[in-house]
Design a protein around this motif. Structure first.
Motif, short mmCIF file in Angstrom:
data_model
loop_
_atom_site.label_atom_id
_atom_site.label_comp_id
_atom_site.label_asym_id
_atom_site.label_seq_id
_atom_site.Cartn_x
_atom_site.Cartn_y
_atom_site.Cartn_z
N UNK A 1 0.81 -1.21 0.00
CA UNK A 1 0.00 0.00 0.00
C UNK A 1 0.84 1.26 0.00
N UNK A 2 1.96 1.22 0.70
CA UNK A 2 2.85 2.38 0.72
C UNK A 2 3.53 2.57 -0.63
N UNK A 3 3.96 1.47 -1.24
CA UNK A 3 4.57 1.56 -2.57
C UNK A 3 3.60 2.14 -3.59
N UNK A 4 2.31 1.85 -3.42
CA UNK A 4 1.29 2.39 -4.32
C UNK A 4 1.28 3.92 -4.29
N UNK A 5 1.63 4.50 -3.15
CA UNK A 5 1.61 5.95 -3.00
C UNK A 5 2.74 6.64 -3.74
N UNK A 6 3.68 5.87 -4.32
CA UNK A 6 4.79 6.48 -5.05
C UNK A 6 4.42 6.82 -6.49
N UNK A 7 3.22 6.50 -6.92
CA UNK A 7 2.82 6.78 -8.31
C UNK A 7 3.00 8.25 -8.70
N UNK A 8 2.59 9.22 -7.85
CA UNK A 8 2.84 10.62 -8.23
C UNK A 8 4.32 10.94 -8.39
N UNK A 9 5.18 10.27 -7.62
CA UNK A 9 6.62 10.49 -7.74
C UNK A 9 7.12 9.99 -9.09
N UNK A 10 6.69 8.80 -9.49
CA UNK A 10 7.07 8.27 -10.80
C UNK A 10 6.53 9.16 -11.92
N UNK A 11 5.31 9.67 -11.73
CA UNK A 11 4.75 10.57 -12.73
C UNK A 11 5.60 11.80 -12.91
N UNK A 12 6.15 12.31 -11.80
CA UNK A 12 7.03 13.47 -11.87
C UNK A 12 8.32 13.13 -12.61
N UNK A 13 8.87 11.95 -12.36
CA UNK A 13 10.08 11.51 -13.06
C UNK A 13 9.83 11.44 -14.56
N UNK A 14 8.70 10.87 -14.95
CA UNK A 14 8.38 10.75 -16.37
C UNK A 14 8.18 12.12 -17.02
N UNK A 15 7.57 13.04 -16.27
CA UNK A 15 7.36 14.39 -16.81
C UNK A 15 8.70 15.07 -17.09
N UNK B 1 9.79 23.42 -6.09
CA UNK B 1 9.01 22.78 -5.04
C UNK B 1 8.67 21.34 -5.40
N UNK B 2 8.32 21.10 -6.64
CA UNK B 2 7.96 19.76 -7.07
C UNK B 2 9.17 18.84 -7.14
N UNK B 3 10.32 19.39 -7.58
CA UNK B 3 11.54 18.58 -7.58
C UNK B 3 11.94 18.23 -6.15
N UNK B 4 11.77 19.18 -5.24
CA UNK B 4 12.05 18.89 -3.83
C UNK B 4 11.12 17.79 -3.32
N UNK B 5 9.86 17.83 -3.72
CA UNK B 5 8.92 16.79 -3.35
C UNK B 5 9.35 15.43 -3.86
N UNK C 1 6.05 14.12 0.15
CA UNK C 1 6.73 14.35 -1.12
C UNK C 1 5.79 14.24 -2.30
N UNK C 2 4.90 13.24 -2.27
CA UNK C 2 3.94 13.08 -3.35
C UNK C 2 3.02 14.29 -3.45
N UNK C 3 2.62 14.84 -2.30
CA UNK C 3 1.76 16.03 -2.31
C UNK C 3 2.47 17.22 -2.93
N UNK C 4 3.77 17.36 -2.63
CA UNK C 4 4.53 18.48 -3.20
C UNK C 4 4.65 18.35 -4.72
N UNK C 5 4.78 17.13 -5.23
CA UNK C 5 4.91 16.96 -6.67
C UNK C 5 3.63 17.31 -7.41
N UNK C 6 2.51 17.40 -6.69
CA UNK C 6 1.23 17.71 -7.33
C UNK C 6 0.89 19.19 -7.28
N UNK C 7 1.75 20.00 -6.65
CA UNK C 7 1.49 21.43 -6.59
C UNK C 7 1.72 22.07 -7.95
N UNK C 8 1.02 23.13 -8.21
CA UNK C 8 1.15 23.86 -9.47
C UNK C 8 1.55 25.30 -9.18
N UNK C 9 2.39 25.89 -10.03
CA UNK C 9 2.78 27.28 -9.79
C UNK C 9 1.60 28.21 -9.94
N UNK C 10 1.59 29.23 -9.11
CA UNK C 10 0.51 30.21 -9.17
C UNK C 10 0.70 31.12 -10.38
#
Length: 329
Positions: free
Chosen positions: A129-143, A155-159, A314-323
């Motif tokens: 279940x914890x590994x499942x939460x890394x999906x946003x991190x992988x999405x950031x790597x792919x982006x 901020x997102x790279x720091x996340x 960290x996953x939450x930070x990768x989902x932030x968007x610049x204002x």
């Protein structure tokens, strides 16, 4: 975790992500008010996807992982097809659309579902279940790797860095990963990576297709079920008996955790928007951990919950968007 929707999926399922086609302007009409408040449905969705990892664990006690996944897809597809028939909606048409759906079904459903099932043969459901939460991190790597228009901020790279540091804490890197099966953990992380790849593919190929979410998701699950129906007999022994508890777990995993959960997710996206609906992702590992410890009696050391919280931060930070700045008058 899932099919093509505007918000992330889940879960061992669990989260899914597709792009919502633009809706043409129509005259305002009275909308039917849901029977349950969206907060109750949000909590129910988190519970369903959180318990999916427990259902996988119990299912693999009697059935081969590929057949657990096949059953999951089969019962999930049955739910969506039944709703499609009730609403008199048709499946998408066109070889090109079905070709893209076949690829999406592989990376968003068949492959990650199977990897999580194989992983839980050797790792606890809490870790899955914890590994499942890394999906946003992988999405950031792919982006970053694809140099997409979704450009990373500091901020997102720091996340990203914080999230993967949390993964190392969960695994107990200072102990040489003692107590964790490397192969099982790698498969769970690969499953989350597969989700991210599938979401990117869906976004680029199926957005704006003109078909409803229900039709696209039903077709995607149908393709995934067909893929597993071909692969499972070739690489896994067919079940000869059907113990009640594992069978019920597979039925719940498919009907609730895949089919019904997607319907709830779509309702949340339409009512409160994808940003709020996607927050369910951060509750899944918490519920998966609680279920694994309380029901399955899985052992929990201090670094698992601490690392999980860091992963979620960290996953939450990768989902932030610049204002965006308002233009000057």
């Amino acid at each position: 975790m899932t099919t093509a929707t505007a918000s992330p999926t889940a879960a061992g399922g669990n989260t899914t992500a597709t792009t919502t086609p633009a809706t043409p302007a129509v005259p305002a009409t009275p909308t039917r008010r849901p029977l349950l408040d969206w907060r109750i449905r949000f909590g129910g969705l988190a519970l369903i996807w959180g318990f999916s990892f427990l259902f996988i664990k119990v299912g693999t006690e009697a059935f081969a992982p590929l057949y657990v996944t096949l059953g999951r897809m089969l019962f999930g597809t049955a739910v969506l097809v039944a709703v499609l028939v009730a609403k008199r909606e048709r499946l998408p048409r066109g070889a090109r659309v079905w070709g893209h759906l076949a690829v999406a079904a592989l990376f968003v459903n068949a492959l990650p579902f199977s990897l999580f099932a194989y992983a839980e043969l050797t790792i606890p459901s809490t870790l899955a279940g914890i590994c499942n939460a890394t999906s946003p991190l992988w999405g950031m790597v792919l982006a970053v790797a694809a140099a997409s228009d979704d450009r990373p901020t500091r901020q997102r790279v720091a996340g990203l860095g914080i999230g993967f540091a949390g993964v190392l804490i969960v695994l107990g890197v200072w102990q040489g990963f003692s107590g964790q099966d490397p192969a099982g953990t790698a498969m769970a992380l690969a499953a989350s990576l597969s989700y991210a790849i599938g979401w990117q593919y869906v976004r680029r190929t199926l957005s704006g297709s003109g078909h409803s979410h229900l039709a696209m998701s039903g077709a995607q699950l149908l393709m995934g079920t067909a893929q597993l129906a071909v692969v499972a007999p070739l690489f896994a022994p067919a079940p000869h008996s059907f113990p009640v508890l594992p069978l019920l777990s597979v039925v719940a995993l498919g009907a609730l955790g895949t089919g019904f959960a997607l319907l709830v997710q779509y309702g949340l996206v339409e009512e409160v928007g994808p940003t709020t609906a996607m927050m369910v992702t951060y509750f899944i590992p918490v519920i998966a951990t609680a279920a694994g410890v309380a029901i399955l009696g899985e052992h929990l050391t201090w670094n698992t919950p601490v690392g999980a919280l860091i992963v979620l931060a960290g996953a939450a930070l990768t989902q932030t968007r610049p204002r965006t700045r308002a233009p000057r008058a």
